[in-house]
Design an enzyme around this catalytic site. Structure first.
Site, PDB file in Angstrom:
ATOM      1  N   ASP A 250       3.930   1.460  12.085  1.00 55.15           N
ATOM      2  CA  ASP A 250       2.870   0.860  12.897  1.00 55.15           C
ATOM      3  C   ASP A 250       2.273   1.941  13.803  1.00 55.15           C
ATOM      4  O   ASP A 250       2.998   2.569  14.585  1.00 55.15           O
ATOM      5  CB  ASP A 250       3.480  -0.273  13.737  1.00 55.15           C
ATOM      6  CG  ASP A 250       2.428  -1.083  14.473  1.00 55.15           C
ATOM      7  OD1 ASP A 250       1.270  -0.626  14.586  1.00 55.15           O
ATOM      8  OD2 ASP A 250       2.788  -2.175  14.944  1.00 55.15           O
ATOM      9  N   ALA A 251       0.975   2.127  13.701  1.00 56.83           N
ATOM     10  CA  ALA A 251       0.307   3.140  14.530  1.00 56.83           C
ATOM     11  C   ALA A 251       0.392   2.810  16.018  1.00 56.83           C
ATOM     12  O   ALA A 251       0.179   3.693  16.850  1.00 56.83           O
ATOM     13  CB  ALA A 251      -1.155   3.264  14.109  1.00 56.83           C
TER      14      ALA A 251
ATOM     15  N   GLU B 211     -11.447   4.060   8.991  1.00 56.87           N
ATOM     16  CA  GLU B 211     -11.650   2.609   9.018  1.00 56.87           C
ATOM     17  C   GLU B 211     -10.346   1.839   9.210  1.00 56.87           C
ATOM     18  O   GLU B 211     -10.106   0.825   8.560  1.00 56.87           O
ATOM     19  CB  GLU B 211     -12.324   2.170   7.703  1.00 56.87           C
ATOM     20  CG  GLU B 211     -13.368   1.095   7.927  1.00 56.87           C
ATOM     21  CD  GLU B 211     -14.114   0.769   6.658  1.00 56.87           C
ATOM     22  OE1 GLU B 211     -14.665   1.694   6.050  1.00 56.87           O
ATOM     23  OE2 GLU B 211     -14.129  -0.399   6.281  1.00 56.87           O
TER      24      GLU B 211
ATOM     25  N   GLN C  73       0.830  -1.207   0.000  1.00 55.92           N
ATOM     26  CA  GLN C  73       0.000   0.000   0.000  1.00 55.92           C
ATOM     27  C   GLN C  73       0.862   1.254   0.000  1.00 55.92           C
ATOM     28  O   GLN C  73       0.549   2.228  -0.694  1.00 55.92           O
ATOM     29  CB  GLN C  73      -0.916   0.004   1.226  1.00 55.92           C
ATOM     30  CG  GLN C  73      -2.046  -1.003   1.140  1.00 55.92           C
ATOM     31  CD  GLN C  73      -3.050  -0.839   2.255  1.00 55.92           C
ATOM     32  OE1 GLN C  73      -2.703  -0.411   3.348  1.00 55.92           O
ATOM     33  NE2 GLN C  73      -4.293  -1.183   1.976  1.00 55.92           N
TER      34      GLN C  73
ATOM     35  N   HIS D 254      -8.381  -2.329  13.227  1.00 55.54           N
ATOM     36  CA  HIS D 254      -7.337  -3.351  13.089  1.00 55.54           C
ATOM     37  C   HIS D 254      -6.297  -3.307  14.196  1.00 55.54           C
ATOM     38  O   HIS D 254      -5.406  -4.142  14.233  1.00 55.54           O
ATOM     39  CB  HIS D 254      -6.572  -3.149  11.774  1.00 55.54           C
ATOM     40  CG  HIS D 254      -7.379  -3.415  10.553  1.00 55.54           C
ATOM     41  ND1 HIS D 254      -7.953  -4.625  10.271  1.00 55.54           N
ATOM     42  CD2 HIS D 254      -7.691  -2.612   9.512  1.00 55.54           C
ATOM     43  CE1 HIS D 254      -8.584  -4.558   9.118  1.00 55.54           C
ATOM     44  NE2 HIS D 254      -8.447  -3.352   8.637  1.00 55.54           N
TER      45      HIS D 254
END
Ligand SMILES: C[S@@+](CC[C@H](N)C(=O)[O-])C[C@H]1O[C@@H](n2cnc3c(N)ncnc32)[C@H](O)[C@@H]1O
Length: 170
Positions: A126-127, A144, A103, A148
């Site tokens: 990584d959030a 959205e 992505q 996750h």
């Protein structure tokens, strides 16, 4: 080292990234450029999904008071359509992150094709542990994607820090 879930039912960021590496082409072919739900402004609206999805991005952009020069973090950026749209429509500076390498590559290609590379960048991060100093951004948008993430309190506390203490949350 392979990441382990904090609980067997919780998502693991690397696995989520691998899933999106595999399924991004399929998602884009079926859903279009955006990988989030739409906002239909009336029950009888016949707007197609992609138009309604853009409307949701625009609504959030207004609510966040994003404008020229705003520093925006797009948390879970997909293939870059929302981030590029925000940058094009507002003049903001956008950083998008995703756990999917594929992505990120596609998102940067999209930004380049729209001549936005000076104001828009996408990174594999990584959030759960974003690599940004406190106060790096004026606004954070997550379309959205938080669903996750295994520990939402952790994500939101990082987000609050990234936006700085003064005026972070809108
Ligand atoms: C349903 S897609 C939404 C993509 C984009 N927001 C959009 O609306 O087109 C979920 C996104 O969240 C990202 N994501 C999931 N977990 C993540 C995490 N821990 N850190 C960063 N991104 C994550 C995925 O890689 C994917 O880009």
């Amino acid at each position: 080292m392979t990441q382990q879930p904090a609980h067997p039912s919780l998502p693991v960021s690397d696995e989520v990234g691998r899933l999106y590496d595999r399924y991004t082409d399929l998602g884009s072919a079926t859903l279009g450029e955006n990988l989030h739900f739409g906002y239909w402004d009336s029950p009888d609206s016949t707007a197609p999904l992609n138009e309604a999805a853009d409307r949701l991005t625009d609504l959030m952009t207004v609510r966040l008071r994003i404008g020229p020069g705003s520093r925006v973090l797009d948390l879970g950026c997909g293939t870059g359509a929302p981030g590029c749209r925000i940058a094009q429509r507002t003049g903001a500076d956008v950083t998008g992150i995703s756990v999917s390498h594929k992505q990120v590559q596609l998102a940067n290609e999209l930004a380049a094709s729209l001549n936005l590379r000076d104001r828009v960048r996408f990174e594999r991060a990584d959030a759960m542990n974003p690599p940004y100093a406190d106060g790096s951004f004026d606004a954070v948008i997550a379309l959205e994607s938080i669903i996750h993430m295994p520990d939402r309190a952790q994500v939101l506390s990082h987000v609050a820090g990234c936006c700085g203490p003064a005026d972070g949350w809108s």
